[in-house]
Write a protein that holds these residues in place. Structure first.
Motif, PDB file in Angstrom:
ATOM      1  N   GLY A  43       0.825  -1.196   0.000  1.00  0.00           N
ATOM      2  CA  GLY A  43       0.000   0.000   0.000  1.00  0.00           C
ATOM      3  C   GLY A  43       0.860   1.248   0.000  1.00  0.00           C
ATOM      4  O   GLY A  43       2.075   1.204  -0.239  1.00  0.00           O
ATOM      5  N   SER A  44       0.234   2.367   0.282  1.00  0.00           N
ATOM      6  CA  SER A  44       0.953   3.631   0.277  1.00  0.00           C
ATOM      7  C   SER A  44       0.311   4.587   1.279  1.00  0.00           C
ATOM      8  O   SER A  44      -0.762   4.323   1.807  1.00  0.00           O
ATOM      9  CB  SER A  44       0.938   4.250  -1.127  1.00  0.00           C
ATOM     10  N   THR A  45       1.008   5.686   1.524  1.00  0.00           N
ATOM     11  CA  THR A  45       0.479   6.746   2.370  1.00  0.00           C
ATOM     12  C   THR A  45       0.774   8.075   1.695  1.00  0.00           C
ATOM     13  O   THR A  45       1.813   8.222   1.041  1.00  0.00           O
ATOM     14  CB  THR A  45       1.064   6.678   3.806  1.00  0.00           C
ATOM     15  N   GLN A  46      -0.154   9.018   1.825  1.00  0.00           N
ATOM     16  CA  GLN A  46      -0.018  10.317   1.171  1.00  0.00           C
ATOM     17  C   GLN A  46       0.184  11.396   2.224  1.00  0.00           C
ATOM     18  O   GLN A  46      -0.596  11.522   3.165  1.00  0.00           O
ATOM     19  CB  GLN A  46      -1.275  10.627   0.331  1.00  0.00           C
ATOM     20  N   ILE A  47       1.270  12.165   2.068  1.00  0.00           N
ATOM     21  CA  ILE A  47       1.608  13.237   2.999  1.00  0.00           C
ATOM     22  C   ILE A  47       1.247  14.564   2.340  1.00  0.00           C
ATOM     23  O   ILE A  47       1.669  14.844   1.221  1.00  0.00           O
ATOM     24  CB  ILE A  47       3.109  13.208   3.367  1.00  0.00           C
ATOM     25  N   ASP A  48       0.481  15.384   3.073  1.00  0.00           N
ATOM     26  CA  ASP A  48       0.053  16.664   2.515  1.00  0.00           C
ATOM     27  C   ASP A  48       1.232  17.597   2.269  1.00  0.00           C
ATOM     28  O   ASP A  48       1.386  18.140   1.180  1.00  0.00           O
ATOM     29  CB  ASP A  48      -0.958  17.353   3.446  1.00  0.00           C
ATOM     30  N   HIS A  49       2.066  17.804   3.307  1.00  0.00           N
ATOM     31  CA  HIS A  49       3.182  18.744   3.188  1.00  0.00           C
ATOM     32  C   HIS A  49       4.375  18.246   3.995  1.00  0.00           C
ATOM     33  O   HIS A  49       4.209  17.738   5.108  1.00  0.00           O
ATOM     34  CB  HIS A  49       2.797  20.127   3.729  1.00  0.00           C
ATOM     35  N   ILE A  50       5.561  18.454   3.423  1.00  0.00           N
ATOM     36  CA  ILE A  50       6.813  18.201   4.117  1.00  0.00           C
ATOM     37  C   ILE A  50       7.650  19.466   3.969  1.00  0.00           C
ATOM     38  O   ILE A  50       7.787  19.996   2.863  1.00  0.00           O
ATOM     39  CB  ILE A  50       7.583  17.002   3.519  1.00  0.00           C
ATOM     40  N   ILE A  51       8.184  19.940   5.084  1.00  0.00           N
ATOM     41  CA  ILE A  51       9.098  21.077   5.047  1.00  0.00           C
ATOM     42  C   ILE A  51      10.422  20.597   5.624  1.00  0.00           C
ATOM     43  O   ILE A  51      10.479  20.123   6.759  1.00  0.00           O
ATOM     44  CB  ILE A  51       8.570  22.271   5.873  1.00  0.00           C
ATOM     45  N   VAL A  52      11.482  20.727   4.827  1.00  0.00           N
ATOM     46  CA  VAL A  52      12.819  20.326   5.251  1.00  0.00           C
ATOM     47  C   VAL A  52      13.609  21.594   5.539  1.00  0.00           C
ATOM     48  O   VAL A  52      13.647  22.508   4.709  1.00  0.00           O
ATOM     49  CB  VAL A  52      13.519  19.489   4.155  1.00  0.00           C
ATOM     50  N   SER A  53      14.212  21.650   6.718  1.00  0.00           N
ATOM     51  CA  SER A  53      15.006  22.819   7.088  1.00  0.00           C
ATOM     52  C   SER A  53      16.110  22.399   8.043  1.00  0.00           C
ATOM     53  O   SER A  53      16.179  21.244   8.455  1.00  0.00           O
ATOM     54  CB  SER A  53      14.117  23.876   7.766  1.00  0.00           C
ATOM     55  N   VAL A  54      16.936  23.361   8.424  1.00  0.00           N
ATOM     56  CA  VAL A  54      17.982  23.089   9.410  1.00  0.00           C
ATOM     57  C   VAL A  54      17.365  22.813  10.777  1.00  0.00           C
ATOM     58  O   VAL A  54      18.041  22.293  11.670  1.00  0.00           O
ATOM     59  CB  VAL A  54      18.989  24.260   9.515  1.00  0.00           C
ATOM     60  N   TYR A  55      16.094  23.138  10.955  1.00  0.00           N
ATOM     61  CA  TYR A  55      15.397  22.934  12.223  1.00  0.00           C
ATOM     62  C   TYR A  55      14.745  21.557  12.320  1.00  0.00           C
ATOM     63  O   TYR A  55      14.179  21.216  13.340  1.00  0.00           O
ATOM     64  CB  TYR A  55      14.342  24.024  12.423  1.00  0.00           C
ATOM     65  N   GLY A  56      14.798  20.799  11.253  1.00  0.00           N
ATOM     66  CA  GLY A  56      14.205  19.473  11.232  1.00  0.00           C
ATOM     67  C   GLY A  56      13.302  19.296  10.023  1.00  0.00           C
ATOM     68  O   GLY A  56      13.240  20.145   9.132  1.00  0.00           O
ATOM     69  N   ILE A  57      12.615  18.183  10.017  1.00  0.00           N
ATOM     70  CA  ILE A  57      11.688  17.851   8.935  1.00  0.00           C
ATOM     71  C   ILE A  57      10.274  17.928   9.510  1.00  0.00           C
ATOM     72  O   ILE A  57       9.922  17.177  10.423  1.00  0.00           O
ATOM     73  CB  ILE A  57      11.976  16.446   8.382  1.00  0.00           C
ATOM     74  N   PHE A  58       9.493  18.854   8.996  1.00  0.00           N
ATOM     75  CA  PHE A  58       8.137  19.081   9.475  1.00  0.00           C
ATOM     76  C   PHE A  58       7.169  18.362   8.546  1.00  0.00           C
ATOM     77  O   PHE A  58       7.184  18.579   7.334  1.00  0.00           O
ATOM     78  CB  PHE A  58       7.826  20.578   9.515  1.00  0.00           C
ATOM     79  N   VAL A  59       6.350  17.507   9.120  1.00  0.00           N
ATOM     80  CA  VAL A  59       5.365  16.739   8.359  1.00  0.00           C
ATOM     81  C   VAL A  59       3.991  17.272   8.775  1.00  0.00           C
ATOM     82  O   VAL A  59       3.634  17.215   9.951  1.00  0.00           O
ATOM     83  CB  VAL A  59       5.502  15.233   8.618  1.00  0.00           C
ATOM     84  N   ILE A  60       3.254  17.804   7.793  1.00  0.00           N
ATOM     85  CA  ILE A  60       2.012  18.513   8.086  1.00  0.00           C
ATOM     86  C   ILE A  60       0.821  17.785   7.480  1.00  0.00           C
ATOM     87  O   ILE A  60       0.793  17.509   6.279  1.00  0.00           O
ATOM     88  CB  ILE A  60       2.069  19.950   7.541  1.00  0.00           C
ATOM     89  N   GLU A  61      -0.147  17.492   8.321  1.00  0.00           N
ATOM     90  CA  GLU A  61      -1.428  16.930   7.894  1.00  0.00           C
ATOM     91  C   GLU A  61      -2.447  18.060   7.951  1.00  0.00           C
ATOM     92  O   GLU A  61      -2.614  18.714   8.976  1.00  0.00           O
ATOM     93  CB  GLU A  61      -1.848  15.781   8.812  1.00  0.00           C
ATOM     94  N   THR A  62      -3.123  18.306   6.834  1.00  0.00           N
ATOM     95  CA  THR A  62      -4.087  19.394   6.722  1.00  0.00           C
ATOM     96  C   THR A  62      -5.505  18.849   6.771  1.00  0.00           C
ATOM     97  O   THR A  62      -5.816  17.859   6.106  1.00  0.00           O
ATOM     98  CB  THR A  62      -3.885  20.137   5.381  1.00  0.00           C
ATOM     99  N   LYS A  63      -6.351  19.508   7.558  1.00  0.00           N
ATOM    100  CA  LYS A  63      -7.768  19.143   7.645  1.00  0.00           C
ATOM    101  C   LYS A  63      -8.603  20.393   7.417  1.00  0.00           C
ATOM    102  O   LYS A  63      -8.494  21.363   8.158  1.00  0.00           O
ATOM    103  CB  LYS A  63      -8.107  18.546   9.028  1.00  0.00           C
ATOM    104  N   ASN A  64      -9.429  20.373   6.381  1.00  0.00           N
ATOM    105  CA  ASN A  64     -10.313  21.503   6.072  1.00  0.00           C
ATOM    106  C   ASN A  64     -11.716  21.141   6.535  1.00  0.00           C
ATOM    107  O   ASN A  64     -12.513  20.607   5.771  1.00  0.00           O
ATOM    108  CB  ASN A  64     -10.277  21.796   4.570  1.00  0.00           C
ATOM    109  N   TYR A  65     -12.006  21.402   7.809  1.00  0.00           N
ATOM    110  CA  TYR A  65     -13.261  20.985   8.423  1.00  0.00           C
ATOM    111  C   TYR A  65     -14.030  22.176   8.978  1.00  0.00           C
ATOM    112  O   TYR A  65     -13.448  23.208   9.309  1.00  0.00           O
ATOM    113  CB  TYR A  65     -12.990  20.015   9.581  1.00  0.00           C
ATOM    114  N   LYS A  66     -15.327  21.978   9.122  1.00  0.00           N
ATOM    115  CA  LYS A  66     -16.210  22.921   9.800  1.00  0.00           C
ATOM    116  C   LYS A  66     -16.756  22.226  11.037  1.00  0.00           C
ATOM    117  O   LYS A  66     -16.614  21.030  11.198  1.00  0.00           O
ATOM    118  CB  LYS A  66     -17.375  23.323   8.888  1.00  0.00           C
TER     119      LYS A  66
END
Length: 143
Positions: A43-66
């Motif tokens: 199978g697979s997994t889908q990551i919304d956003h990854i930010i790579v920096s000198v501060y680390g690797i930020f993995v962001i899950e986005t939820k557009n909810y009401k």
């Protein structure tokens, strides 16, 4: 998944992507969006956003909810509720993002300590269990 929920997800991810493009210094932060990775057990997994920096690797899950969002760090599912009484269950995004980070760490051969999980709720939602959630579950100010 309905066309409406697919569009809402796309819209939410686009909002975060544009905000990151506008706000983050391009020579410090490197952005990757909509990354699909193979999982070790198939199978697979889908990551919304990854930010790579000198501060680390930020993995962001986005939820557009009401509505109102109820959940705690260790629950398998959270609940989205509306004033009219309707409720919907969805996967705990903290657990979902842990799977993303674990998959990425395993593929890159990196320790989990390099990674930072972020959950970004956008839209008109209110976290009703704010005291039970880690600081990196956000409804604003993500960038």
């Amino acid at each position: 998944m309905s066309l409406k929920s697919t569009f809402k997800g796309f819209l939410g991810e686009t909002v975060i992507n544009v905000a990151m493009w506008l706000k983050l210094e391009k020579d410090v932060y490197h952005r990757l969006n909509g990354i699909t990775l193979p999982r070790a057990n198939g199978g697979s997994t889908q990551i919304d956003h990854i930010i790579v920096s000198v501060y680390g690797i930020f993995v962001i899950e986005t939820k557009n909810y009401k509505g109102w969002i109820y959940g705690s760090e260790n629950q398998k599912q959270w609940t989205q509720a509306f004033p009219n009484g309707s409720k919907f269950k969805f996967q705990n995004p903290l657990r979902q993002n842990y799977l993303h980070i674990k998959t990425l760490a395993d593929l890159l051969g990196l320790e989990l300590s390099y990674f930072h999980s972020m959950i970004a709720f956008i839209g008109e939602c209110e976290l009703k269990t704010r005291d039970e959630l880690p600081e990196h579950v956000l409804t604003g100010g993500m960038v």
